[in-house]
Enzyme design. Structure first.
Site, PDB file in Angstrom:
ATOM      1  N   LYS A 155       0.856  -1.198   0.000  1.00  0.00           N
ATOM      2  CA  LYS A 155       0.000   0.000   0.000  1.00  0.00           C
ATOM      3  C   LYS A 155       0.885   1.238   0.000  1.00  0.00           C
ATOM      4  O   LYS A 155       1.991   1.218   0.559  1.00  0.00           O
ATOM      5  CB  LYS A 155      -0.860  -0.002   1.277  1.00  0.00           C
ATOM      6  CG  LYS A 155      -2.081   0.879   1.204  1.00  0.00           C
ATOM      7  CD  LYS A 155      -3.269   0.139   0.668  1.00  0.00           C
ATOM      8  CE  LYS A 155      -4.484   1.043   0.623  1.00  0.00           C
ATOM      9  NZ  LYS A 155      -5.678   0.302   0.185  1.00  0.00           N
ATOM     10  N   THR A 181     -21.077   7.752   2.421  1.00  0.00           N
ATOM     11  CA  THR A 181     -21.710   7.627   1.099  1.00  0.00           C
ATOM     12  C   THR A 181     -20.769   8.175   0.028  1.00  0.00           C
ATOM     13  O   THR A 181     -21.151   9.001  -0.786  1.00  0.00           O
ATOM     14  CB  THR A 181     -23.077   8.347   1.070  1.00  0.00           C
ATOM     15  OG1 THR A 181     -22.888   9.673   1.584  1.00  0.00           O
ATOM     16  CG2 THR A 181     -24.100   7.620   1.904  1.00  0.00           C
ATOM     17  N   GLY A 182     -19.529   7.700   0.074  1.00  0.00           N
ATOM     18  CA  GLY A 182     -18.542   8.049  -0.952  1.00  0.00           C
ATOM     19  C   GLY A 182     -18.707   7.117  -2.140  1.00  0.00           C
ATOM     20  O   GLY A 182     -19.809   6.626  -2.415  1.00  0.00           O
ATOM     21  N   VAL A 218     -17.764   3.974  -2.732  1.00  0.00           N
ATOM     22  CA  VAL A 218     -18.249   2.628  -2.428  1.00  0.00           C
ATOM     23  C   VAL A 218     -19.625   2.681  -1.761  1.00  0.00           C
ATOM     24  O   VAL A 218     -20.555   1.964  -2.153  1.00  0.00           O
ATOM     25  CB  VAL A 218     -17.242   1.877  -1.516  1.00  0.00           C
ATOM     26  CG1 VAL A 218     -17.795   0.517  -1.118  1.00  0.00           C
ATOM     27  CG2 VAL A 218     -15.903   1.723  -2.218  1.00  0.00           C
ATOM     28  N   GLY A 219     -19.762   3.538  -0.753  1.00  0.00           N
ATOM     29  CA  GLY A 219     -21.023   3.613  -0.001  1.00  0.00           C
ATOM     30  C   GLY A 219     -22.206   3.969  -0.893  1.00  0.00           C
ATOM     31  O   GLY A 219     -23.283   3.348  -0.810  1.00  0.00           O
TER      32      GLY A 219
HETATM   33  P1  NAD Z   1     -14.511   7.910  -0.502  1.00  0.00           P
HETATM   34  O1  NAD Z   1     -13.484   8.886  -0.021  1.00  0.00           O
HETATM   35  O2  NAD Z   1     -15.131   8.085  -1.849  1.00  0.00           O
HETATM   36  O3  NAD Z   1     -15.725   7.824   0.544  1.00  0.00           O
HETATM   37  C1  NAD Z   1     -15.560   7.820   1.924  1.00  0.00           C
HETATM   38  C2  NAD Z   1     -16.730   8.627   2.484  1.00  0.00           C
HETATM   39  O4  NAD Z   1     -16.756   8.454   3.915  1.00  0.00           O
HETATM   40  C3  NAD Z   1     -16.613  10.130   2.221  1.00  0.00           C
HETATM   41  O5  NAD Z   1     -17.832  10.596   1.646  1.00  0.00           O
HETATM   42  C4  NAD Z   1     -16.369  10.728   3.602  1.00  0.00           C
HETATM   43  O6  NAD Z   1     -16.927  12.020   3.755  1.00  0.00           O
HETATM   44  C5  NAD Z   1     -17.066   9.711   4.490  1.00  0.00           C
HETATM   45  N1  NAD Z   1     -16.635   9.672   5.881  1.00  0.00           N
HETATM   46  C6  NAD Z   1     -15.385   9.803   6.394  1.00  0.00           C
HETATM   47  N2  NAD Z   1     -15.414   9.666   7.738  1.00  0.00           N
HETATM   48  C7  NAD Z   1     -16.708   9.455   8.070  1.00  0.00           C
HETATM   49  C8  NAD Z   1     -17.376   9.233   9.304  1.00  0.00           C
HETATM   50  N3  NAD Z   1     -16.733   9.220  10.461  1.00  0.00           N
HETATM   51  N4  NAD Z   1     -18.728   9.050   9.277  1.00  0.00           N
HETATM   52  C9  NAD Z   1     -19.403   9.061   8.121  1.00  0.00           C
HETATM   53  N5  NAD Z   1     -18.820   9.269   6.926  1.00  0.00           N
HETATM   54  C10 NAD Z   1     -17.489   9.469   6.898  1.00  0.00           C
HETATM   55  O7  NAD Z   1     -13.815   6.466  -0.360  1.00  0.00           O
HETATM   56  P2  NAD Z   1     -14.304   5.091  -0.983  1.00  0.00           P
HETATM   57  O8  NAD Z   1     -13.494   4.814  -2.189  1.00  0.00           O
HETATM   58  O9  NAD Z   1     -15.783   5.073  -1.047  1.00  0.00           O
HETATM   59  O10 NAD Z   1     -13.791   4.077   0.136  1.00  0.00           O
HETATM   60  C11 NAD Z   1     -14.526   3.893   1.341  1.00  0.00           C
HETATM   61  C12 NAD Z   1     -13.861   2.803   2.165  1.00  0.00           C
HETATM   62  O11 NAD Z   1     -13.795   1.594   1.399  1.00  0.00           O
HETATM   63  C13 NAD Z   1     -12.411   3.086   2.591  1.00  0.00           C
HETATM   64  O12 NAD Z   1     -12.175   2.511   3.863  1.00  0.00           O
HETATM   65  C14 NAD Z   1     -11.591   2.355   1.554  1.00  0.00           C
HETATM   66  O13 NAD Z   1     -10.302   2.007   2.034  1.00  0.00           O
HETATM   67  C15 NAD Z   1     -12.441   1.140   1.353  1.00  0.00           C
HETATM   68  N6  NAD Z   1     -12.228   0.480   0.068  1.00  0.00           N
HETATM   69  C16 NAD Z   1     -12.445   1.137  -1.099  1.00  0.00           C
HETATM   70  C17 NAD Z   1     -12.256   0.490  -2.296  1.00  0.00           C
HETATM   71  C18 NAD Z   1     -12.522   1.172  -3.607  1.00  0.00           C
HETATM   72  O14 NAD Z   1     -12.574   0.460  -4.631  1.00  0.00           O
HETATM   73  N7  NAD Z   1     -12.737   2.477  -3.631  1.00  0.00           N
HETATM   74  C19 NAD Z   1     -11.820  -0.851  -2.308  1.00  0.00           C
HETATM   75  C20 NAD Z   1     -11.642  -1.522  -1.104  1.00  0.00           C
HETATM   76  C21 NAD Z   1     -11.838  -0.839   0.085  1.00  0.00           C
END
Ligand code: NAD
Length: 340
Positions: free
Chosen positions: A69, A170-171, A173-174
């Site tokens: 990473k 709700t980023g 993935v969410g």
């Molecule tokens: P992202 O940055 O698009 O979304 C994360 C969201 O979480 C943001 O909207 C942020 O405002 C919100 N957030 C942060 N802290 C918070 C809290 N305390 N309460 C509520 N919301 C909060 O990231 P993503 O790509 O959606 O990734 C989300 C998670 O999934 C991370 O842990 C990442 O490591 C993991 N992940 C992502 C992928 C991928 O393909 N993107 C793959 C495997 C794991």
């Protein structure tokens, strides 16, 4: 083995680290996180945990990759983003393929395009028709959805349409998970510390919005951590009404004891790196030049893997997190033995 490569470039503001945790199964693959860290020590700590998690995730997903990473500290002042990611790309290139990078929290397709100007050891780029590639997050969301469906059937004996799911974050993935859950007929409760991202999802998907501090303990059947790590603490789990935890975030367990508490409280837990492997499955296939259909089939397979882990955990009355870790460790140890 564990190798840390310090990244520092005064001209562009690049400041961070690449951690390679294991090369037993192949090159170390794992995304690049770009985030605010108060000091280098915290960035290194995060990178170490995330790299280790990638070793387990890649092994469990059956990929020919080890775990690694990159974590970059976001500069405090103004900076040239493209130049910073090109400098990162040069650092990746110096590792001659031992590390393969892609997007993670805080990085985008545009950043990876800059990285690709300096190295070919990068994925998460634009995909040609029918080929694997592009933003990995829809695949991550799809994998979490498959994982949740399998876990709900096995542990709760119901379909997703019977459930209320609380989604934290709700980023990329969410939001993708929310869309799939809504299509499957589930009810949604959501929270995000960024009100714009949260409200955009709420408006389209008719989700109930709660404060970020409340989401883990809101009255829901399933809790889906999709923000940053550490959502599952002794406190949050002690007060959690949900019967199932399944989400996309990495490193959800704040400490090992939380896995025991989940078991004691009768809350089924889908190990994070099993549920969220969809993104790295896509990244790996892109790097290896494979097609999109293969990615879809592998991501579909996440449901069966979750079923097997939860069934074994239930039979042995042990935390699913420990059962999964042992499976992954066995895969890595076998590869090390074969290489020796
Ligand atoms: P992202 O940055 O698009 O979304 C994360 C969201 O979480 C943001 O909207 C942020 O405002 C919100 N957030 C942060 N802290 C918070 C809290 N305390 N309460 C509520 N919301 C909060 O990231 P993503 O790509 O959606 O990734 C989300 C998670 O999934 C991370 O842990 C990442 O490591 C993991 N992940 C992502 C992928 C991928 O393909 N993107 C793959 C495997 C794991």
């Amino acid at each position: 083995m564990q190798q840390s490569v310090r990244l520092q470039d005064a001209e562009t503001g690049l400041d961070g680290v690449i951690v390679i945790h294991s090369l037993a199964l192949g090159p170390g693959a794992g995304g690049c996180r770009f985030w605010t860290y108060p000091d280098f020590g915290e960035a290194l700590e995060d990178a170490r945990r995330l790299a280790e998690g990638m070793s387990y995730k890649n092994a469990m997903a059956g990929l020919p990759f080890g775990g690694a990473k990159a974590v970059l500290r976001r500069p405090e002042g103004p900076f040239d983003r493209a130049a910073l990611f090109r400098a990162f790309g040069r650092a990746v290139e110096e590792l001659e393929g031992r590390y393969v990078t892609a997007e993670d929290v805080g990085t985008t397709l545009f950043d990876m395009r800059e990285v690709a100007k300096a190295t070919r050891h990068v994925a998460g780029l634009d995909a040609a028709d029918g080929r694997a590639g592009g933003d990995p997050s829809p695949w991550t969301a799809q994998g979490v959805f498959e994982a949740m469906k399998a876990a709900a059937r096995l542990t709760l004996g119901v379909e997703l349409s019977d459930l209320t799911v609380a989604v934290q974050g709700t980023g990329n993935v969410g939001a993708g998970l929310c869309r799939r859950l809504k299509d499957a007929g589930a009810r949604l409760i959501i929270a995000d510390i960024d009100p714009r991202r949260r409200d955009a999802v709420a408006a389209v998907l008719d989700a109930r919005v709660v404060d970020a501090a409340e989401i883990a303990t809101v009255d829901a059947d399933v809790f889906a951590p999709c923000a940053l790590g550490g959502a599952l603490t002794m406190e949050s789990v002690a007060a959690m009404p949900a019967r199932l935890v399944c989400g996309g975030a990495n490193n959800q367990l704040a400490e090992r004891a939380v896995a025991d508490l989940l078991l004691d409280r009768g809350i089924a837990y889908v190990p994070d790196y099993v549920a969220n492997a969809g993104g790295i499955i896509s990244v790996a296939a892109e790097y290896l030049g494979e097609d999109k259909a293969g990615v879809a089939a592998r991501v579909d397979g996440i449901g069966a893997r979750v079923h097997a882990i939860l069934e074994q955990a239930s039979r042995e009355h042990r935390p699913a997190a420990f059962v999964a870790d042992e499976m992954a460790e066995r895969i890595i140890a076998d590869a090390e033995r074969r290489a020796a």
